[in-house]
Design an enzyme around this catalytic site. Structure first.
Site, PDB file in Angstrom:
ATOM      1  N   GLY A 194      30.836  39.100  39.375  1.00  0.00           N
ATOM      2  CA  GLY A 194      31.402  38.842  41.022  1.00  0.00           C
ATOM      3  C   GLY A 194      30.239  38.190  41.663  1.00  0.00           C
ATOM      4  N   LEU A 195      30.066  38.404  42.633  1.00  0.00           N
ATOM      5  CA  LEU A 195      29.438  38.082  44.015  1.00  0.00           C
ATOM      6  C   LEU A 195      29.233  36.349  43.654  1.00  0.00           C
ATOM      7  CD1 LEU A 195      26.082  40.381  43.465  1.00  0.00           C
ATOM      8  CD2 LEU A 195      27.883  40.552  45.311  1.00  0.00           C
ATOM      9  N   CYS A 196      30.615  36.002  43.700  1.00  0.00           N
ATOM     10  CA  CYS A 196      30.289  34.426  43.867  1.00  0.00           C
ATOM     11  C   CYS A 196      31.732  33.901  44.574  1.00  0.00           C
ATOM     12  CB  CYS A 196      30.634  33.738  42.512  1.00  0.00           C
ATOM     13  SG  CYS A 196      31.844  34.437  41.358  1.00  0.00           S
ATOM     14  N   GLY A 197      31.630  34.731  45.780  1.00  0.00           N
ATOM     15  CA  GLY A 197      32.744  34.306  46.768  1.00  0.00           C
ATOM     16  C   GLY A 197      34.093  34.246  46.364  1.00  0.00           C
TER      17      GLY A 197
END
Lengths: 84, 290
Positions: free
Chosen positions: B89-92
């Site tokens: 994750g952590l990709c908008g």
């Protein structure tokens, strides 16, 4: 001189002018010199021999799976894997 | 009103979050460069392959006995959607955009009376698609076990999809994957995978090409490789998109954290001053009373 390109999915391995290249085709080895007729063949696992100039010792590049195409632009070998 | 101690605690916690997002942003920026270089390095192979396919397909085109992968099963009832998501994750909004596109396609196909199954690559697409289509997921392919998915993973995916096709599990396959445009824009794009769309025939004037073995046999060998290359391209684009999206998202997060810290600091200083003022007033009032 023959324009020789060796391409794998990951990168362009070689793009250079050479004298002759011997490719291990599925139906037998074949050598390609400048001005070869348009030709296409699948390549079996083995080594491609690159002759930089006439009579020089060949450089061997091990390839796995793919095919070779000879056209007006020279020889292009598309291989799945190249060693080294 | 929060106490001074609470405010101090919040400021510190936002600060450490900012440190994390900042680090992730820099890591993504470094990885993005690598991923972009890899995507570029893969282009010569793909374009050469497409060229060769073009010249071969124009020769075999129109024949009824062409390879199965090219002419299809003759029906288009059952569709397979190969959806390429990221593992982390952590990709908008990248993954939710991909899933949105996949669901859009699935709904359109279902509205047209077709059945849809999914082949999911990457972890992040599983949960949201499973929620809407709990029984339509044929297979999950895990790419999180390797650091950077390469050609081996791509050929494993392609092999599985082709095996499913040959076993008669579906008629048409589409590939849904992000295409990296810039660090700000990565749009999911749907392309047909199977049957392999006949590329625009390149007409090579005059030259008669010799084939060894025959055209059909070469094409037979070429088509799976073409599918693999498509999947490989999708994996590389995914890698670049993930890092690009991550970089942008983390940049935003870092900036937001900065704003928040500033606001909290102002609040902290205000309440500190208010506390000092109250204390002073108390002391002065006490002195005056004497």
């Amino acid at each position: 001189m023959l324009h020789f390109e060796l391409v794998t999915p990951a990168r362009l391995v070689r793009s250079e002018e050479v004298h002759m290249v011997v490719v291990p085709g599925t139906d037998g080895e074949f050598g390609v010199l400048e001005g070869h007729a348009p030709f296409m063949s699948t390549v079996k696992d083995g080594s491609i021999k690159v002759y930089k100039s006439a009579g020089s010792t060949p450089e061997e590049i091990k390839v796995q799976g793919g095919f070779a195409e000879v056209g007006v632009n020279g020889l292009t070998v598309l291989a799945e894997h190249v060693e080294g | 009103m929060a106490s001074l101690k609470e405010l101090k605690g919040r400021i510190n916690s936002v600060k450490s979050t900012q440190k994390i997002t900042k680090a992730k942003q820099m890591v993504a920026a470094a990885k993005l460069r690598k991923a972009q270089a890899a995507a570029e390095a893969a282009r010569p192979y793909a374009s050469r392959l497409a060229e060769v396919m073009g010249s071969l397909a124009s020769k075999v085109a129109g024949q009824d006995n062409g390879p199965l992968l090219m002419r299809g099963t003759g029906s288009d009832k059952r569709h397979l959607l190969v959806v390429v998501n990221t593992d982390k994750g952590l990709c908008g909004g990248l993954n939710s955009n991909i899933v949105k596109e996949a669901k859009l396609q699935a709904r359109a196909l279902e509205a047209a009376g077709k059945t849809v199954t999914f082949y999911l690559v990457g972890k992040k697409g599983r949960a949201p698609i499973k929620r809407d289509y709990p029984n339509a997921i044929a297979e999950n392919f895990d790419t999180s076990t390797v650091r950077t998915p390469g050609f081996d993973e791509a050929s494993a995916i392609a092999r599985e999809v082709i095996a499913m096709f040959e076993a008669g599990k579906f008629d048409v396959a589409h590939l849904i994957a992000p295409v990296f445009k810039s660090a700000l824009a990565q749009d999911p794009v749907t392309t047909q995978l199977i049957p392999v769309p006949a590329p625009a025939a390149t007409s090579e004037a005059g030259a008669v090409v010799e084939y060894e073995p025959s055209e059909e046999e070469i094409l037979e060998e070429l088509l799976p490789r073409y599918v693999t290359t498509k999947v490989f391209g999708a994996l590389l684009e995914r890698e670049a998109s993930e890092q690009g999206a991550s970089m942008t998202a983390m940049d935003n997060a870092t900036r937001n954290a900065g704003d928040l810290i500033q606001k909290l600091t102002i609040q902290y200083n205000r309440s500190r001053q208010a506390a000092i003022t109250t204390e002073l007033i108390e002391i002065i009032a006490g002195a005056e009373a004497l």
